[in-house]
Design a protein around this motif. Sequence first.
Motif, PDB file in Angstrom:
ATOM      1  N   SER A 186       0.854  -1.143  -0.096  1.00  0.00           N
ATOM      2  CA  SER A 186      -0.049  -0.067  -0.044  1.00  0.00           C
ATOM      3  C   SER A 186       0.977   1.268  -0.011  1.00  0.00           C
ATOM      4  CB  SER A 186      -0.967   0.162   1.079  1.00  0.00           C
ATOM      5  OG  SER A 186      -1.833  -1.028   1.133  1.00  0.00           O
ATOM      6  N   PRO A 187       0.466   2.163  -0.735  1.00  0.00           N
ATOM      7  CA  PRO A 187       1.273   3.806  -0.594  1.00  0.00           C
ATOM      8  C   PRO A 187       0.707   4.179   0.629  1.00  0.00           C
ATOM      9  CG  PRO A 187      -0.799   3.669  -2.230  1.00  0.00           C
ATOM     10  CD  PRO A 187      -0.316   2.402  -1.713  1.00  0.00           C
ATOM     11  N   VAL A 188       1.580   4.684   1.284  1.00  0.00           N
ATOM     12  CA  VAL A 188       1.700   5.135   2.778  1.00  0.00           C
ATOM     13  C   VAL A 188       1.839   6.948   2.863  1.00  0.00           C
ATOM     14  CG1 VAL A 188       1.505   3.025   4.001  1.00  0.00           C
ATOM     15  CG2 VAL A 188       3.549   4.370   3.814  1.00  0.00           C
ATOM     16  N   LEU A 189       2.931   7.161   2.298  1.00  0.00           N
ATOM     17  CA  LEU A 189       3.593   8.326   2.017  1.00  0.00           C
ATOM     18  C   LEU A 189       3.917   8.828   0.625  1.00  0.00           C
ATOM     19  CD1 LEU A 189       5.737   8.124   5.342  1.00  0.00           C
ATOM     20  CD2 LEU A 189       3.720   9.356   5.151  1.00  0.00           C
ATOM     21  N   THR A 190       3.958  10.252   0.404  1.00  0.00           N
ATOM     22  CA  THR A 190       4.492  10.912  -0.632  1.00  0.00           C
ATOM     23  C   THR A 190       5.446  11.987  -0.222  1.00  0.00           C
ATOM     24  OG1 THR A 190       4.240  11.581  -3.005  1.00  0.00           O
ATOM     25  CG2 THR A 190       2.831  12.347  -1.550  1.00  0.00           C
ATOM     26  N   THR A 191       6.229  12.522  -1.132  1.00  0.00           N
ATOM     27  CA  THR A 191       7.050  13.770  -0.683  1.00  0.00           C
ATOM     28  C   THR A 191       6.288  14.971  -1.068  1.00  0.00           C
ATOM     29  OG1 THR A 191       7.778  13.506  -2.766  1.00  0.00           O
ATOM     30  CG2 THR A 191       9.162  12.606  -1.014  1.00  0.00           C
ATOM     31  N   LYS A 192       6.289  15.960  -0.098  1.00  0.00           N
ATOM     32  CA  LYS A 192       5.749  17.298  -0.512  1.00  0.00           C
ATOM     33  C   LYS A 192       6.853  18.134  -1.029  1.00  0.00           C
ATOM     34  CE  LYS A 192       3.981  18.079   3.696  1.00  0.00           C
ATOM     35  NZ  LYS A 192       3.334  18.974   4.852  1.00  0.00           N
ATOM     36  N   ASN A 193       6.500  19.054  -1.954  1.00  0.00           N
ATOM     37  CA  ASN A 193       7.645  20.197  -2.629  1.00  0.00           C
ATOM     38  C   ASN A 193       7.527  21.229  -1.717  1.00  0.00           C
ATOM     39  OD1 ASN A 193       7.696  18.427  -4.858  1.00  0.00           O
ATOM     40  ND2 ASN A 193       5.752  19.267  -5.874  1.00  0.00           N
ATOM     41  N   VAL A 194       8.415  22.144  -1.874  1.00  0.00           N
ATOM     42  CA  VAL A 194       8.771  23.222  -1.057  1.00  0.00           C
ATOM     43  C   VAL A 194       7.364  23.951  -1.096  1.00  0.00           C
ATOM     44  CG1 VAL A 194      11.104  23.383  -1.562  1.00  0.00           C
ATOM     45  CG2 VAL A 194       9.700  24.656  -3.088  1.00  0.00           C
ATOM     46  N   ASP A 195       6.420  24.002  -1.762  1.00  0.00           N
ATOM     47  CA  ASP A 195       5.231  24.810  -1.605  1.00  0.00           C
ATOM     48  C   ASP A 195       4.100  23.914  -1.159  1.00  0.00           C
ATOM     49  OD1 ASP A 195       4.905  23.372  -3.884  1.00  0.00           O
ATOM     50  OD2 ASP A 195       3.991  24.917  -5.111  1.00  0.00           O
TER      51      ASP A 195
ATOM     52  N   MET B 246       4.595   0.307   1.564  1.00  0.00           N
ATOM     53  CA  MET B 246       5.056  -0.735   2.675  1.00  0.00           C
ATOM     54  C   MET B 246       4.238  -1.924   2.382  1.00  0.00           C
ATOM     55  SD  MET B 246       5.108   1.293   6.293  1.00  0.00           S
ATOM     56  CE  MET B 246       6.266   3.012   6.199  1.00  0.00           C
ATOM     57  N   ARG B 247       4.759  -3.137   2.663  1.00  0.00           N
ATOM     58  CA  ARG B 247       4.020  -4.470   2.496  1.00  0.00           C
ATOM     59  C   ARG B 247       2.854  -4.462   3.517  1.00  0.00           C
ATOM     60  NH1 ARG B 247       4.502  -9.132  -0.745  1.00  0.00           N
ATOM     61  NH2 ARG B 247       3.928 -10.141   1.129  1.00  0.00           N
ATOM     62  N   ASN B 248       1.718  -5.072   3.032  1.00  0.00           N
ATOM     63  CA  ASN B 248       0.693  -5.205   3.801  1.00  0.00           C
ATOM     64  C   ASN B 248       0.670  -6.311   4.976  1.00  0.00           C
ATOM     65  OD1 ASN B 248      -0.871  -2.989   2.270  1.00  0.00           O
ATOM     66  ND2 ASN B 248      -1.465  -4.582   0.873  1.00  0.00           N
ATOM     67  N   ASP B 249       1.457  -7.124   4.879  1.00  0.00           N
ATOM     68  CA  ASP B 249       1.678  -8.125   5.868  1.00  0.00           C
ATOM     69  C   ASP B 249       2.608  -7.533   7.075  1.00  0.00           C
ATOM     70  OD1 ASP B 249       3.993  -8.277   4.564  1.00  0.00           O
ATOM     71  OD2 ASP B 249       3.609 -10.495   3.676  1.00  0.00           O
ATOM     72  N   LEU B 250       3.152  -6.308   6.920  1.00  0.00           N
ATOM     73  CA  LEU B 250       4.012  -5.541   8.095  1.00  0.00           C
ATOM     74  C   LEU B 250       3.216  -5.705   9.279  1.00  0.00           C
ATOM     75  CD1 LEU B 250       5.813  -2.439   6.832  1.00  0.00           C
ATOM     76  CD2 LEU B 250       6.951  -4.564   7.950  1.00  0.00           C
ATOM     77  N   PRO B 251       4.009  -6.042  10.379  1.00  0.00           N
ATOM     78  CA  PRO B 251       3.267  -5.635  11.666  1.00  0.00           C
ATOM     79  C   PRO B 251       2.886  -4.452  12.056  1.00  0.00           C
ATOM     80  CG  PRO B 251       5.329  -6.877  12.081  1.00  0.00           C
ATOM     81  CD  PRO B 251       5.278  -6.594  10.564  1.00  0.00           C
ATOM     82  N   GLU B 252       1.534  -4.222  12.509  1.00  0.00           N
ATOM     83  CA  GLU B 252       1.150  -2.653  12.360  1.00  0.00           C
ATOM     84  C   GLU B 252       2.004  -1.671  13.451  1.00  0.00           C
ATOM     85  OE1 GLU B 252      -1.196   0.278  11.628  1.00  0.00           O
ATOM     86  OE2 GLU B 252      -1.396  -1.643  10.686  1.00  0.00           O
ATOM     87  N   GLU B 253       2.736  -2.283  14.337  1.00  0.00           N
ATOM     88  CA  GLU B 253       3.426  -1.454  14.898  1.00  0.00           C
ATOM     89  C   GLU B 253       4.610  -0.973  14.230  1.00  0.00           C
ATOM     90  OE1 GLU B 253       5.680  -1.095  19.338  1.00  0.00           O
ATOM     91  OE2 GLU B 253       5.780  -3.181  18.604  1.00  0.00           O
ATOM     92  N   ALA B 254       5.132  -1.898  13.458  1.00  0.00           N
ATOM     93  CA  ALA B 254       6.473  -1.474  12.656  1.00  0.00           C
ATOM     94  C   ALA B 254       6.083  -0.521  11.565  1.00  0.00           C
ATOM     95  CB  ALA B 254       6.840  -2.699  11.819  1.00  0.00           C
ATOM     96  N   ARG B 255       4.722  -0.721  10.875  1.00  0.00           N
ATOM     97  CA  ARG B 255       4.254   0.432  10.110  1.00  0.00           C
ATOM     98  C   ARG B 255       4.163   1.795  10.581  1.00  0.00           C
ATOM     99  NH1 ARG B 255       1.163  -0.160   5.324  1.00  0.00           N
ATOM    100  NH2 ARG B 255       1.168  -2.465   5.830  1.00  0.00           N
ATOM    101  N   GLN B 256       3.693   1.791  11.656  1.00  0.00           N
ATOM    102  CA  GLN B 256       3.080   2.976  12.536  1.00  0.00           C
ATOM    103  C   GLN B 256       4.566   3.786  13.054  1.00  0.00           C
ATOM    104  OE1 GLN B 256       0.730   1.831  15.786  1.00  0.00           O
ATOM    105  NE2 GLN B 256      -1.184   1.822  14.513  1.00  0.00           N
ATOM    106  N   LEU B 257       5.519   3.004  13.508  1.00  0.00           N
ATOM    107  CA  LEU B 257       6.697   3.666  14.013  1.00  0.00           C
ATOM    108  C   LEU B 257       7.445   4.237  12.243  1.00  0.00           C
ATOM    109  CD1 LEU B 257       7.969   1.035  16.366  1.00  0.00           C
ATOM    110  CD2 LEU B 257       7.451   3.261  16.809  1.00  0.00           C
TER     111      LEU B 257
ATOM    112  N   VAL C 138      -0.552   9.463   2.145  1.00  0.00           N
ATOM    113  CA  VAL C 138      -1.524   8.956   0.973  1.00  0.00           C
ATOM    114  C   VAL C 138      -2.076   7.816   0.908  1.00  0.00           C
ATOM    115  CG1 VAL C 138      -0.480  10.826  -0.843  1.00  0.00           C
ATOM    116  CG2 VAL C 138       0.406   8.306  -0.464  1.00  0.00           C
ATOM    117  N   ASP C 139      -2.879   7.538  -0.055  1.00  0.00           N
ATOM    118  CA  ASP C 139      -3.600   5.917  -0.118  1.00  0.00           C
ATOM    119  C   ASP C 139      -3.532   5.661  -1.264  1.00  0.00           C
ATOM    120  OD1 ASP C 139      -5.946   7.244  -0.950  1.00  0.00           O
ATOM    121  OD2 ASP C 139      -6.945   6.895   0.816  1.00  0.00           O
ATOM    122  N   HIS C 140      -4.197   4.589  -1.704  1.00  0.00           N
ATOM    123  CA  HIS C 140      -4.149   4.009  -3.314  1.00  0.00           C
ATOM    124  C   HIS C 140      -4.791   5.073  -4.252  1.00  0.00           C
ATOM    125  CE1 HIS C 140      -4.685   1.393  -6.837  1.00  0.00           C
ATOM    126  NE2 HIS C 140      -5.991   1.754  -6.572  1.00  0.00           N
TER     127      HIS C 140
END
Length: 307
Positions: free
Chosen positions: A107-116, A246-257, A287-289
């Motif tokens: 799943s997509p979880v983050l993307t980069t923000k530009n300077v603006d 991130m892989r969807n089978d990651l432990p939830e705590e690992a994903r959150q951290l 972000v998400d899908h």
Amino acid sequence: MTKTLTGVAATLAILLTSVAPAAAEWRADFGTYNIGLLGGENEADRLRRYDCFANLLGDALGVPVELFPASDYAGVMQGLLAGQLHQAGMGASGYAGVYLQNPDAVSPVLTTKNVDDSLGYYAVIYTRADSGLTTMEDLQGKSMAYADPNSTSGYLVPRAELTRAGINDEEYFSSTGFGGGHEQAVIAVLQGQYDAGVTWSSMMGEASEGYTRGNLRRMVDNGLLDMNDLNIVWQSSLIPNGPTVMRNDLPEEARQLAVEFMLGMKDNHPECYVDTVGGEGNGYAEVDHSFYEGIVAMREAELAGSR
């Protein structure tokens, strides 16, 4: 009062004893947290830029982090699909390629923000400054270097937008090929192996610095490019910034951290943030899908057309 506090402390101790092992249980057999690094930049520079990130994220997760640089985009895609990688920064088209093979893998979880704070960038077509090729019309009958078949800005979007503009790349150009990555394609054009190439850029900030972010900026920062040696002859419409998946089978705590670490990275570790994103930016956005549905549809159409 002392008796009451002692009783509370004892209760908390019991709770923490019962909760802490459960929270940390995933670490016992987890091994290393594996991050894939896309091709398109030489391996030594990729590892140098991400070394601080691996160390800091490892501290946040409580497990060692290992970096796996791939020679091309497909290597990271296959590593994610096979479960050999837990996380990777990808282009939107690379994510779409993984999703279309297995929508449940990552799943997509983050993307980069530009300077603006905007969340997009551009594909650009460039030529050598001394070539006399300054417009798309000049490129008819010339050779074109795409970056990688799984690159959003280095293949998928420019080819789709050229098609919509009535340009069939197989007929318009004398030949097309893949440079082996964004950096490699620029070098191939500078060395005269191709007349033009495609890469990505924020197209913000100083042109002489390679703009704020993108392959051109990384090459300028690494001493591999002088922007006076290039012409920009075409620019795409806005493309969504690529995701950290991130892989969807990651432990939830690992994903959150991991997500919390990256969201705070620009403020807490600014130098490492600049190294990792390869230029200037304003942190990360969640972000998400749904943010990539347009690119997924474009990738699906591309695959259907190639069958």
